[in-house]
Design an enzyme around this catalytic site. Structure first.
Site, short mmCIF file in Angstrom:
data_model
loop_
_atom_site.label_atom_id
_atom_site.label_comp_id
_atom_site.label_asym_id
_atom_site.label_seq_id
_atom_site.Cartn_x
_atom_site.Cartn_y
_atom_site.Cartn_z
N ARG A 181 0.80 -1.23 0.00
CA ARG A 181 0.00 0.00 0.00
C ARG A 181 0.83 1.27 0.00
NH1 ARG A 181 -3.72 -0.93 4.92
NH2 ARG A 181 -5.10 0.63 4.06
N GLN B 185 -1.81 3.12 -5.07
CA GLN B 185 -2.86 3.75 -4.26
C GLN B 185 -4.25 3.70 -4.89
OE1 GLN B 185 -1.30 7.43 -2.66
NE2 GLN B 185 0.28 6.27 -1.59
N SER C 142 -7.96 0.44 1.82
CA SER C 142 -8.23 1.82 2.21
C SER C 142 -9.64 2.25 1.80
CB SER C 142 -7.22 2.78 1.57
OG SER C 142 -5.99 2.68 2.22
N ASP D 215 -6.07 0.44 -3.98
CA ASP D 215 -6.07 0.08 -2.56
C ASP D 215 -7.48 -0.14 -2.01
OD1 ASP D 215 -5.62 -0.31 0.09
OD2 ASP D 215 -4.31 1.42 0.35
N TYR E 273 2.60 0.36 9.74
CA TYR E 273 1.58 -0.35 10.53
C TYR E 273 2.04 -0.47 11.97
CZ TYR E 273 -0.79 -1.95 6.30
OH TYR E 273 -1.48 -2.00 5.13
P1 NAD Z 1 -5.10 -1.27 10.04
O1 NAD Z 1 -6.50 -1.49 9.54
O2 NAD Z 1 -4.11 -2.35 9.85
O3 NAD Z 1 -5.20 -0.95 11.61
C1 NAD Z 1 -6.02 0.11 12.08
C2 NAD Z 1 -5.30 0.89 13.14
O4 NAD Z 1 -5.16 0.11 14.32
C3 NAD Z 1 -3.88 1.33 12.75
O5 NAD Z 1 -3.80 2.74 12.80
C4 NAD Z 1 -3.00 0.67 13.80
O6 NAD Z 1 -1.89 1.47 14.17
C5 NAD Z 1 -3.97 0.51 14.94
N1 NAD Z 1 -3.57 -0.49 15.95
C6 NAD Z 1 -3.06 -1.72 15.79
N2 NAD Z 1 -2.82 -2.31 16.96
C7 NAD Z 1 -3.20 -1.41 17.92
C8 NAD Z 1 -3.22 -1.44 19.33
N3 NAD Z 1 -2.78 -2.49 20.04
N4 NAD Z 1 -3.69 -0.35 19.97
C9 NAD Z 1 -4.13 0.74 19.28
N5 NAD Z 1 -4.15 0.81 17.96
C10 NAD Z 1 -3.69 -0.26 17.27
O7 NAD Z 1 -4.49 0.07 9.51
P2 NAD Z 1 -4.82 0.91 8.21
O8 NAD Z 1 -5.99 1.76 8.44
O9 NAD Z 1 -4.90 -0.04 7.08
O10 NAD Z 1 -3.56 1.86 8.10
C11 NAD Z 1 -2.34 1.59 8.77
C12 NAD Z 1 -1.30 2.59 8.38
O11 NAD Z 1 -1.00 2.51 7.02
C13 NAD Z 1 -1.69 4.03 8.65
O12 NAD Z 1 -0.52 4.72 9.01
C14 NAD Z 1 -2.12 4.52 7.32
O13 NAD Z 1 -2.04 5.92 7.18
C15 NAD Z 1 -1.11 3.80 6.47
N6 NAD Z 1 -1.54 3.71 5.09
C16 NAD Z 1 -0.70 4.24 4.17
C17 NAD Z 1 -1.08 4.19 2.86
C18 NAD Z 1 -0.19 4.77 1.83
O14 NAD Z 1 0.93 5.10 2.12
N7 NAD Z 1 -0.66 4.91 0.65
C19 NAD Z 1 -2.28 3.61 2.47
C20 NAD Z 1 -3.08 3.06 3.45
C21 NAD Z 1 -2.70 3.11 4.77
#
Ligand code: NAD
Length: 410
Positions: free
Chosen positions: A122, A128, A134, A131, A227
């Site tokens: 991702r 993107q 997302s 994705d 992550y």
């Molecule tokens: P996810 O669905 O895997 O997890 C959701 C959230 O749960 C995350 O923010 C994670 O830090 C949090 N989490 C996990 N364990 C935890 C705990 N024990 N206590 C509290 N919180 C906890 O995550 P996501 O929404 O798919 O996104 C994860 C990261 O990837 C984010 O930083 C997001 O901005 C990033 N991301 C980047 C891109 C990109 O660069 N294009 C795209 C999508 C997501």
């Protein structure tokens, strides 16, 4: 011959459809042939006629499967589909490739190419538009906040009326990735007092930029690729203890925490549930058969506790907003199709940083490094380490670094 793309009617309970009429129109314009199983879009209010108007043919399930070069699905299809797939056909969807390894092996044995959205790298900018995690998380976060507002027995916003003043509802979002941030934004727009918590300190700025308060505990844990990493048992216990105070102060708790490839972390213990205010609403977006973030949450069910809290397992939120979710999913599908089409054929570059990771299987081989690791198979590129040596000793370089472009059936 044109590349034929099919979309099927999903299993009962799944309201989304992998292709929207809008995306079908664009695919047809780009000279793909599109087959839609009869009634595939019904739950998202896309009638068969909308697909035919867009240039697709509406066909029976058997035809949609048999004639496809590529079948786009939302969820992992059942045996009724897989048993009829032929070598060289491609399946694209959320295939549970990291948790259902037998399914992947079955596709590999049939030499069906499997592109699994959950494997998408991702952080690569080219990926993107593909994705799905997302796009669907964003829909889920929005819908979770609406569901919470619907189920909670008080106003979300502060209300000043002749009959008195209502205090705003206090909403806490645990896990502030894509879904959590969307839940925060939506709850804020509904007028609630919102706070967010994540184990990744980097998420503070995103939460605060939405006007919410960022809460912290003494535990922080950033893993690979932005992550969270899984916590140790000691860290988990510490986090749960510190979160208990925040939970008891709030009216609505929306949980979204995930760690890739793992069971979701337990953030709300049984004690925290027992000590919640009467009427507290827990919306557990992480809930599935694997468990959830809230003790006692039961997949696809709502549990009312003796102290009058509701625990709503909401793993299917994207499916509950099926038209918007399908629109975005279809755009993601279109982006993948465009990416793997070269000169009117589907071409899978297994060494490409996006396509090679998206491909769970290709021509009978397990390609994705994450699936290979889950299956305890050796790295496909042990040469990477050797490349460094080759750079130091150019004479030792052979032609193994040349990209092996391979063509898929159409
Ligand atoms: P996810 O669905 O895997 O997890 C959701 C959230 O749960 C995350 O923010 C994670 O830090 C949090 N989490 C996990 N364990 C935890 C705990 N024990 N206590 C509290 N919180 C906890 O995550 P996501 O929404 O798919 O996104 C994860 C990261 O990837 C984010 O930083 C997001 O901005 C990033 N991301 C980047 C891109 C990109 O660069 N294009 C795209 C999508 C997501």
């Amino acid at each position: 011959m044109a590349i034929t793309i099919s979309a099927l009617k999903e299993a009962p309970g799944e309201n989304r459809v992998a292709l929207s009429p809008d995306v079908v129109r664009k695919l047809v314009k780009s000279e793909y042939q599109v087959l839609i199983e009869k009634d595939a879009g019904q739950q998202a209010f896309y009638q068969d006629s909308a697909y035919t108007d867009a240039g697709a043919q509406v066909v029976d399930r058997k035809t949609a499967i048999e004639k496809a070069s590529l079948i786009a699905t939302i969820d992992q299809p059942g045996d009724d589909v897989v048993d009829h797939l032929q070598a060289g056909q491609t399946l694209l969807g959320l295939l549970a490739s990291l948790t259902d390894l037998e399914f992947v092996k079955k596709l590999a044995a049939k030499k069906v190419n499997a592109m699994a959205f959950e494997l998408l790298p991702r952080t690569v900018s080219r990926a993107q538009t593909m994705d799905v995690l997302s796009s669907q998380a964003s829909v889920a976060g929005y819908k979770a906040a609406l569901l919470a507002a619907d189920k909670f027995t008080r106003y979300f916003p502060m209300m000043i009326t002749a009959a008195g003043t209502a205090k705003p509802t206090k909403v806490l979002v645990l896990g502030t990735g894509v879904a959590g941030l969307q839940a925060i934004g939506t709850a804020k727009r509904l007028g609630a007092m919102v706070s967010g918590y994540d184990i990744r300190p980097a998420s503070r700025g995103e939460v605060e930029s939405l006007g919410a308060t960022f809460l912290t505990t003494s535990v922080s844990a950033t893993g690979e690729g932005g992550y969270a990493r899984a916590l140790t048992p000691e860290e988990t216990a510490q986090q749960q203890k510190e979160l208990a105070g925040f939970i008891a102060e709030n009216d609505v708790i929306i949980t979204t925490a995930q760690v890739p490839g793992r069971r979701p972390p337990l953030l709300v213990t049984q004690d925290s549930v027992d000590n919640a205010k009467p009427g507290t609403v827990f919306i557990d977006l992480a809930a599935s058969e694997l468990g959830g973030n809230v003790a006692g949450s039961k997949a696809d069910d709502t549990v009312t506790t003796p102290n009058g809290a509701q625990i709503i397992a909401a793993g299917d939120m994207a499916s509950q907003l099926p038209a918007s979710a399908s629109d975005m999913f279809a755009k993601n599908v279109q982006a993948v199709i465009n990416d793997v089409t070269k000169d009117g054929e589907l071409v899978f570059d297994v060494d490409d940083e996006v396509v090679g990771e998206l491909l769970a299987t290709y021509q009978g081989e397990i390609i994705s490094s994450r699936v290979r690791s889950a299956m305890k198979l050796p790295d496909r590129h042990p040469a990477k380490a050797e490349d460094a040596a080759d750079e130091a000793h150019p004479d030792a370089a052979d032609d193994s670094s040349e990209k092996s472009k391979t063509k898929g059936a159409d």
